[in-house]
Every structure is written in C-alpha cells, then in structure tokens.
Design a protein around this motif. Structure first.
Motif, PDB file in Angstrom:
ATOM      1  N   GLU A  74       3.624  19.264 -40.529  1.00  0.00           N
ATOM      2  CA  GLU A  74       4.624  19.831 -39.851  1.00  0.00           C
ATOM      3  C   GLU A  74       5.261  19.057 -38.769  1.00  0.00           C
ATOM      4  O   GLU A  74       6.503  19.584 -38.390  1.00  0.00           O
ATOM      5  CB  GLU A  74       4.068  21.245 -39.100  1.00  0.00           C
ATOM      6  CG  GLU A  74       3.599  22.299 -40.138  1.00  0.00           C
ATOM      7  CD  GLU A  74       2.092  21.984 -40.776  1.00  0.00           C
ATOM      8  OE1 GLU A  74       1.706  22.461 -41.936  1.00  0.00           O
ATOM      9  OE2 GLU A  74       1.329  21.113 -40.099  1.00  0.00           O
ATOM     10  N   ASP A  75       4.940  18.172 -38.400  1.00  0.00           N
ATOM     11  CA  ASP A  75       5.385  17.287 -37.247  1.00  0.00           C
ATOM     12  C   ASP A  75       6.409  16.225 -37.959  1.00  0.00           C
ATOM     13  O   ASP A  75       7.272  15.635 -37.427  1.00  0.00           O
ATOM     14  CB  ASP A  75       4.545  16.508 -36.638  1.00  0.00           C
ATOM     15  CG  ASP A  75       3.717  17.305 -35.629  1.00  0.00           C
ATOM     16  OD1 ASP A  75       2.534  17.010 -35.693  1.00  0.00           O
ATOM     17  OD2 ASP A  75       4.147  18.286 -35.031  1.00  0.00           O
ATOM     18  N   THR A  76       6.535  16.245 -39.393  1.00  0.00           N
ATOM     19  CA  THR A  76       7.443  15.434 -40.299  1.00  0.00           C
ATOM     20  C   THR A  76       8.831  15.841 -39.934  1.00  0.00           C
ATOM     21  O   THR A  76       9.221  16.789 -40.174  1.00  0.00           O
ATOM     22  CB  THR A  76       7.086  15.481 -41.626  1.00  0.00           C
ATOM     23  OG1 THR A  76       5.725  15.128 -41.983  1.00  0.00           O
ATOM     24  CG2 THR A  76       8.170  14.769 -42.503  1.00  0.00           C
ATOM     25  N   ALA A  77       9.787  14.889 -39.270  1.00  0.00           N
ATOM     26  CA  ALA A  77      11.151  15.046 -38.974  1.00  0.00           C
ATOM     27  C   ALA A  77      11.800  13.775 -38.598  1.00  0.00           C
ATOM     28  O   ALA A  77      10.902  12.625 -38.519  1.00  0.00           O
ATOM     29  CB  ALA A  77      11.241  15.962 -37.811  1.00  0.00           C
ATOM     30  N   VAL A  78      12.902  13.923 -38.366  1.00  0.00           N
ATOM     31  CA  VAL A  78      13.747  12.571 -37.907  1.00  0.00           C
ATOM     32  C   VAL A  78      13.708  13.163 -36.434  1.00  0.00           C
ATOM     33  O   VAL A  78      13.840  14.186 -35.955  1.00  0.00           O
ATOM     34  CB  VAL A  78      15.140  12.610 -38.310  1.00  0.00           C
ATOM     35  CG1 VAL A  78      15.697  11.495 -37.849  1.00  0.00           C
ATOM     36  CG2 VAL A  78      15.222  12.371 -39.849  1.00  0.00           C
ATOM     37  N   TYR A  79      13.181  12.137 -35.623  1.00  0.00           N
ATOM     38  CA  TYR A  79      13.234  12.225 -34.093  1.00  0.00           C
ATOM     39  C   TYR A  79      14.218  11.542 -33.467  1.00  0.00           C
ATOM     40  O   TYR A  79      14.439  10.357 -33.788  1.00  0.00           O
ATOM     41  CB  TYR A  79      11.602  11.682 -33.628  1.00  0.00           C
ATOM     42  CG  TYR A  79      10.604  12.619 -33.971  1.00  0.00           C
ATOM     43  CD1 TYR A  79      10.058  12.778 -35.216  1.00  0.00           C
ATOM     44  CD2 TYR A  79      10.027  13.425 -33.007  1.00  0.00           C
ATOM     45  CE1 TYR A  79       8.993  13.796 -35.620  1.00  0.00           C
ATOM     46  CE2 TYR A  79       8.957  14.430 -33.293  1.00  0.00           C
ATOM     47  CZ  TYR A  79       8.478  14.533 -34.728  1.00  0.00           C
ATOM     48  OH  TYR A  79       7.658  15.404 -35.021  1.00  0.00           O
ATOM     49  N   TYR A  80      14.946  12.159 -32.499  1.00  0.00           N
ATOM     50  CA  TYR A  80      15.960  11.805 -31.976  1.00  0.00           C
ATOM     51  C   TYR A  80      15.818  11.675 -30.326  1.00  0.00           C
ATOM     52  O   TYR A  80      15.250  12.479 -29.897  1.00  0.00           O
ATOM     53  CB  TYR A  80      17.173  12.691 -31.997  1.00  0.00           C
ATOM     54  CG  TYR A  80      17.722  12.603 -33.586  1.00  0.00           C
ATOM     55  CD1 TYR A  80      17.313  13.731 -34.363  1.00  0.00           C
ATOM     56  CD2 TYR A  80      18.632  11.886 -34.035  1.00  0.00           C
ATOM     57  CE1 TYR A  80      17.662  13.714 -35.550  1.00  0.00           C
ATOM     58  CE2 TYR A  80      19.118  11.757 -35.468  1.00  0.00           C
ATOM     59  CZ  TYR A  80      18.641  12.783 -35.947  1.00  0.00           C
ATOM     60  OH  TYR A  80      18.896  12.848 -37.297  1.00  0.00           O
ATOM     61  N   CYS A  81      16.268  10.536 -29.671  1.00  0.00           N
ATOM     62  CA  CYS A  81      16.217  10.376 -28.306  1.00  0.00           C
ATOM     63  C   CYS A  81      17.504  10.921 -27.716  1.00  0.00           C
ATOM     64  O   CYS A  81      18.379  10.734 -28.292  1.00  0.00           O
ATOM     65  CB  CYS A  81      16.123   8.811 -27.831  1.00  0.00           C
ATOM     66  SG  CYS A  81      15.908   8.514 -26.324  1.00  0.00           S
ATOM     67  N   SER A  82      17.418  11.646 -26.716  1.00  0.00           N
ATOM     68  CA  SER A  82      18.553  12.145 -25.986  1.00  0.00           C
ATOM     69  C   SER A  82      18.507  11.756 -24.330  1.00  0.00           C
ATOM     70  O   SER A  82      17.464  11.761 -23.782  1.00  0.00           O
ATOM     71  CB  SER A  82      18.561  13.536 -26.144  1.00  0.00           C
ATOM     72  OG  SER A  82      19.295  14.555 -25.253  1.00  0.00           O
ATOM     73  N   LEU A  83      19.718  11.575 -23.969  1.00  0.00           N
ATOM     74  CA  LEU A  83      19.858  11.393 -22.372  1.00  0.00           C
ATOM     75  C   LEU A  83      21.017  12.382 -22.123  1.00  0.00           C
ATOM     76  O   LEU A  83      22.094  12.136 -22.645  1.00  0.00           O
ATOM     77  CB  LEU A  83      20.104   9.837 -21.996  1.00  0.00           C
ATOM     78  CG  LEU A  83      20.259   9.601 -20.858  1.00  0.00           C
ATOM     79  CD1 LEU A  83      19.747   8.212 -20.402  1.00  0.00           C
ATOM     80  CD2 LEU A  83      21.518   9.789 -20.052  1.00  0.00           C
ATOM     81  N   LEU A  84      20.665  12.992 -21.075  1.00  0.00           N
ATOM     82  CA  LEU A  84      21.713  13.995 -20.535  1.00  0.00           C
ATOM     83  C   LEU A  84      21.805  13.775 -18.881  1.00  0.00           C
ATOM     84  O   LEU A  84      20.933  13.684 -18.116  1.00  0.00           O
ATOM     85  CB  LEU A  84      21.151  15.366 -20.521  1.00  0.00           C
ATOM     86  CG  LEU A  84      22.006  16.637 -19.850  1.00  0.00           C
ATOM     87  CD1 LEU A  84      23.535  16.553 -20.471  1.00  0.00           C
ATOM     88  CD2 LEU A  84      21.302  17.932 -19.974  1.00  0.00           C
TER      89      LEU A  84
END
Length: 121
Positions: A91-101
């Motif tokens: 269930e952890d399968t995904a595209v992981y994105y980094c974000s900076l706010l």
C-alpha cells in the motif's frame, strides 16, 4: 526560485526499507516546511510526513498510515530532507514527491519531480 531534487526510490519487498532524499537549492526562506507527499495511481496526492524548521524545537507531522514506520529528518543545513521508510507494505507503492513551503517571504510552494517507490508482495 527553489529547486528540489529527489532520489532514493526503487523496488523493495514487503517489510523492507528505503531512504528517500531531497536536496533543495536556490533562495530558501529560513522558516519553511519540507514535506513528503505521495500519489498512487487513481488516488489523490496525500501528505506523508512534514518537518517545519525555524520554530523552537521543530515540528514534525505524519500521516496516520505511516506513523511508527516512517521518519522524516533534515541535515544540519536544513536544505536536505530525508524520509526513512521501514516495514514497507504494498500500500506504500506510489510516486513520492518532496515539497518545500515558505512560511513567510514569497510564501512559495515548490515541488520536486517525484520518485517512484514500488513495494512488491
């Protein structure tokens, strides 16, 4: 402008571990939140873990689904963020994105290009 470059994704078996890295460059406001999001096929992007710097002691947040399994951290310069993932599940399968706010300054919200994590059963 801020650039974010992720690395560390890949294929892992159930129960395995991975560490994702994200390097931020450019003009970075000192008070900011760096976070990891993920998006699985057909699903909305969701926040996985977030770390806010510039506040006393720092603040981290996790999605309930990853608490106790994932950990977010930063390097001493606060420009690289890591996501340590363990006990991985399909269930952890995904595209992981980094974000900076940016919390202040231009209040910009920046994204990396994403890195694929696939957990096989």
């Amino acid at each position: 402008q801020v650039q974010l470059v992720e690395s560390g994704g890949g294929l892992v078996q159930t129960g395995g571990s991975l560490r994702l890295s994200c390097v931020a460059s450019g003009t970075i406001f000192s008070i900011n939140t760096m976070a990891w999001y993920r998006q699985a096929p057909g699903q909305e992007r969701e926040m996985v873990a977030a770390d806010t710097s510039g506040t006393s002691g720092g603040i981290t947040n996790y999605a309930d689904s990853v608490k106790g399994r994932f950990a977010i951290s930063r390097d001493s310069a606060k420009t690289t963020v890591y996501l340590h993932m363990s006990s991985l599940e399909p269930e952890d399968t995904a595209v992981y994105y980094c974000s900076l706010l940016h919390i202040g300054g231009d209040y910009g919200h920046y994204w990396g290009q994403g890195t694929q994590v696939t957990v096989s059963s």
